[in-house]
Design an enzyme around this catalytic site. Structure first.
Site, PDB file in Angstrom:
ATOM      1  N   LYS A 102       0.798  -1.237   0.000  1.00 18.19           N
ATOM      2  CA  LYS A 102       0.000   0.000   0.000  1.00 18.19           C
ATOM      3  C   LYS A 102       0.832   1.290   0.000  1.00 18.19           C
ATOM      4  O   LYS A 102       0.414   2.315   0.519  1.00 18.19           O
ATOM      5  CB  LYS A 102      -1.001   0.042   1.184  1.00 18.19           C
ATOM      6  CG  LYS A 102      -1.803  -1.200   1.382  1.00 18.19           C
ATOM      7  CD  LYS A 102      -2.422  -1.723   0.127  1.00 18.19           C
ATOM      8  CE  LYS A 102      -3.533  -0.860  -0.393  1.00 18.19           C
ATOM      9  NZ  LYS A 102      -4.000  -1.365  -1.713  1.00 18.19           N
ATOM     10  N   SER A 103       2.005   1.194  -0.600  1.00 20.24           N
ATOM     11  CA  SER A 103       2.886   2.359  -0.634  1.00 20.24           C
ATOM     12  C   SER A 103       2.965   3.009  -2.014  1.00 20.24           C
ATOM     13  O   SER A 103       3.721   3.970  -2.201  1.00 20.24           O
ATOM     14  CB  SER A 103       4.302   1.945  -0.217  1.00 20.24           C
ATOM     15  OG  SER A 103       4.280   1.363   1.052  1.00 20.24           O
ATOM     16  N   THR A 147       8.192  -6.816  -5.536  1.00 20.37           N
ATOM     17  CA  THR A 147       8.217  -7.626  -4.308  1.00 20.37           C
ATOM     18  C   THR A 147       7.889  -6.768  -3.089  1.00 20.37           C
ATOM     19  O   THR A 147       8.232  -5.585  -3.042  1.00 20.37           O
ATOM     20  CB  THR A 147       9.573  -8.331  -4.093  1.00 20.37           C
ATOM     21  OG1 THR A 147       9.450  -9.182  -2.943  1.00 20.37           O
ATOM     22  CG2 THR A 147      10.723  -7.374  -3.870  1.00 20.37           C
ATOM     23  N   HIS A 148       7.226  -7.410  -2.129  1.00 21.79           N
ATOM     24  CA  HIS A 148       7.016  -6.766  -0.825  1.00 21.79           C
ATOM     25  C   HIS A 148       7.944  -7.390   0.224  1.00 21.79           C
ATOM     26  O   HIS A 148       7.766  -7.162   1.420  1.00 21.79           O
ATOM     27  CB  HIS A 148       5.576  -6.969  -0.342  1.00 21.79           C
ATOM     28  CG  HIS A 148       4.524  -6.229  -1.127  1.00 21.79           C
ATOM     29  ND1 HIS A 148       4.677  -4.953  -1.582  1.00 21.79           N
ATOM     30  CD2 HIS A 148       3.259  -6.602  -1.505  1.00 21.79           C
ATOM     31  CE1 HIS A 148       3.558  -4.565  -2.219  1.00 21.79           C
ATOM     32  NE2 HIS A 148       2.706  -5.547  -2.180  1.00 21.79           N
ATOM     33  N   SER A 167      -4.394   2.844   4.422  1.00 21.88           N
ATOM     34  CA  SER A 167      -4.652   2.192   3.138  1.00 21.88           C
ATOM     35  C   SER A 167      -4.730   0.665   3.324  1.00 21.88           C
ATOM     36  O   SER A 167      -5.615   0.006   2.770  1.00 21.88           O
ATOM     37  CB  SER A 167      -3.531   2.573   2.161  1.00 21.88           C
ATOM     38  OG  SER A 167      -3.783   2.056   0.896  1.00 21.88           O
TER      39      SER A 167
HETATM   40  P1  A3P Z   1      -5.076   4.704  -0.885  1.00 24.05           P
HETATM   41  O1  A3P Z   1      -5.637   3.427  -0.351  1.00 24.05           O
HETATM   42  O2  A3P Z   1      -4.638   5.649   0.194  1.00 24.05           O
HETATM   43  O3  A3P Z   1      -5.970   5.374  -1.878  1.00 24.05           O
HETATM   44  P2  A3P Z   1      -0.154  -0.253  -3.727  1.00 24.05           P
HETATM   45  O4  A3P Z   1      -0.138  -0.036  -5.182  1.00 24.05           O
HETATM   46  O5  A3P Z   1       1.209  -0.413  -3.136  1.00 24.05           O
HETATM   47  O6  A3P Z   1      -1.103  -1.340  -3.344  1.00 24.05           O
HETATM   48  O7  A3P Z   1      -0.682   1.108  -3.052  1.00 24.05           O
HETATM   49  C1  A3P Z   1      -2.023   1.486  -3.183  1.00 24.05           C
HETATM   50  C2  A3P Z   1      -2.173   2.924  -2.753  1.00 24.05           C
HETATM   51  O8  A3P Z   1      -1.533   3.773  -3.743  1.00 24.05           O
HETATM   52  C3  A3P Z   1      -3.629   3.350  -2.700  1.00 24.05           C
HETATM   53  O9  A3P Z   1      -3.722   4.348  -1.673  1.00 24.05           O
HETATM   54  C4  A3P Z   1      -3.821   3.935  -4.098  1.00 24.05           C
HETATM   55  O10 A3P Z   1      -4.928   4.792  -4.208  1.00 24.05           O
HETATM   56  C5  A3P Z   1      -2.503   4.669  -4.268  1.00 24.05           C
HETATM   57  N1  A3P Z   1      -2.196   4.935  -5.695  1.00 24.05           N
HETATM   58  C6  A3P Z   1      -2.212   4.064  -6.715  1.00 24.05           C
HETATM   59  N2  A3P Z   1      -1.914   4.677  -7.877  1.00 24.05           N
HETATM   60  C7  A3P Z   1      -1.695   5.969  -7.581  1.00 24.05           C
HETATM   61  C8  A3P Z   1      -1.350   7.132  -8.365  1.00 24.05           C
HETATM   62  N3  A3P Z   1      -1.193   7.057  -9.682  1.00 24.05           N
HETATM   63  N4  A3P Z   1      -1.202   8.296  -7.727  1.00 24.05           N
HETATM   64  C9  A3P Z   1      -1.369   8.385  -6.376  1.00 24.05           C
HETATM   65  N5  A3P Z   1      -1.706   7.334  -5.581  1.00 24.05           N
HETATM   66  C10 A3P Z   1      -1.866   6.148  -6.182  1.00 24.05           C
END
Ligand code: A3P
Length: 283
Positions: free
Chosen positions: A45-46, A91-92, A122
Site C-alpha cells: 500500500k505504498s 516484491t514486498h 490504506s
Molecule cells: P489509498 O488506499 O490511500 O488510496 P499499492 O499499489 O502499493 O497497493 O498502493 C495502493 C495505494 O496507492 C492506494 O492508496 C492507491 O490509491 C494509491 N495509488 C495508486 N496509484 C496511484 C497514483 N497514480 N497516484 C497516487 N496514488 C496512487
C-alpha cells in the site's frame, strides 16, 4: 466466510497470505537472478502499482513486468526462468528474505516509501475489502496489529530498516510517495536517470499524465482483471487498488492517543534512520 487460518500463514515469523505458498517461500533462496533484473520494492500500500505503471511507460513493451516473486506456488521459479526479456520484478519482501542472487549480482532496485500513517490506513481498507485478507472491521484492533507488526509482511518499521541497512549493497534508489505526488516530473526524471533511460521532457510529461491517479483509476475500472497478472501479491483485482490516492488521510482515523503511541514507537524505532527523517506527512 474464510477464517484467519485459511488466509494467513506465518513464515520465518512474518505473516503471509496463502497466495504466497510456504513451498515457494522456502525455495526463494535458490532463485537465479539475471544481472539486468530490476526489483520494484515496497511495503504493501505504498504506491507499488503507480511505480509499476511508470515502468511500463518508461520501457514500452521491451520488458516483462512479472507478478511478485513471492506470489504463487513452486511453479513460480520456472515461470520466471522462462522469461528471456529483461524482467521487472515487484516484491514486498523485506531485505533479509530477498533471494541472495539479486544481492550477489547487484541488481537494481527501486524502493517506494509512503508515510506509514497513510500506509496503515490504506492497508486497513485492504483488510476490510480484500477477500484474500481476513476481515478486520475495527480500526482500533487493526491499529494495534499494525503497530505490533502483526499484519501481512510484518512490521513497516522493520521492512524499511532492513532495506536501508543494506542500501549500498545493491545501490537501491529510494522514492517517496509524497514527493511523487508533489512533483511527479522530478520523480520520473530521477527514475529514468537511475535506470540510464534517455527521455525528453515532453515524454516525461506524457508519462506523468498517463500515470496520474485519475487515469489509472479510470482504466482499472474499465479493464478485466487477469488473475495471473498482478504487481501485488495480495490481490489481482486492480479495481480495489485505487481508493483515494491522497496524502494525509490518516488524520481521519488516528485518535490523539493513537497518534502519540505511533510517534513514540516511530521515534524509538527510526531514531537512526536517515530515510525516515525525509518522510513527509503533509501535502
Ligand atoms: P489509498 O488506499 O490511500 O488510496 P499499492 O499499489 O502499493 O497497493 O498502493 C495502493 C495505494 O496507492 C492506494 O492508496 C492507491 O490509491 C494509491 N495509488 C495508486 N496509484 C496511484 C497514483 N497514480 N497516484 C497516487 N496514488 C496512487
Amino acid at each position: 466466510m474464510s477464517t484467519h487460518s485459511d488466509l494467513i500463514h506465518i513464515f520465518k515469523g512474518i505473516p503471509f497470505t496463502t497466495r504466497s505458498s510456504a513451498e515457494l517461500l522456502k525455495c526463494l533462496g535458490s532463485f537465479q537472478a539475471h544481472e539486468d533484473d530490476l526489483l520494484l520494492v515496497s511495503y504493501p500500500k505504498s504506491g507499488t502499482h503507480w511505480l509499476a505503471e511508470i515502468m511500463k511507460h518508461l520501457y514500452n513493451s521491451k520488458v516483462t513486468l512479472t507478478s511478485p516473486i513471492e506470489f504463487g506456488d513452486i511453479s513460480k521459479l520456472e515461470e520466471l526462468n522462462n522469461i528471456t526479456t529483461k524482467r521487472i520484478i515487484p516484491t514486498h519482501l523485506g531485505y533479509n528474505m530477498l533471494p541472495q542472487d539479486f544481492k550477489t549480482k547487484k541488481c537494481k532496485a527501486i524502493y517506494i516509501i509512503r508515510n506509514p500513517k497513510d500506509t496503515a490506513v490504506s492497508l486497513f481498507h485492504y483488510y476490510r475489502d480484500n477477500p484474500n485478507l481476513p476481515t478486520i472491521d475495527m480500526w482500533s484492533t487493526y491499529f494495534d496489529m499494525f503497530l505490533n507488526g502483526q499484519v501481512v509482511y510484518g512490521s513497516w518499521f522493520d521492512h524499511i530498516l532492513s532495506w536501508e541497512e543494506h542500501q549500498n549493497e545493491m545501490g537501491t534508489l529510494f522514492l517517496y510517495y509524497e514527493s511523487m505526488k508533489k512533483n511527479p516530473f522530478k520523480s520520473v526524471r530521477a527514475i529514468s536517470s537511475y535506470l540510464g533511460i534517455n527521455i525528453n521532457d515532453n515524454e516525461i510529461h506524457e508519462i506523468c499524465k498517463k500515470t496520474s491517479f485519475s487515469e489509472m483509476k479510470n482504466s482499472a475500472e474499465n479493464e478485466i482483471s487477469d488473475p495471473n497478472h498482478t504487481v501485488c501479491s495480495l490481490t489481482s483485482n486492480r479495481k480495489m487498488i485505487f481508493r483515494k490516492g491522497t496524502v494525509g488521510d490518516w488524520k481521519q482515523y488516528f485518535s490523539t492517543k493513537q497518534n502519540r503511541l505511533f510517534e513514540e514507537l516511530y521515534n524509538t524505532k527510526m531514531n537512526t534512520s536517515c530515510l525516515a527523517k525525509r518522510i513527509h506527512y503533509e501535502n
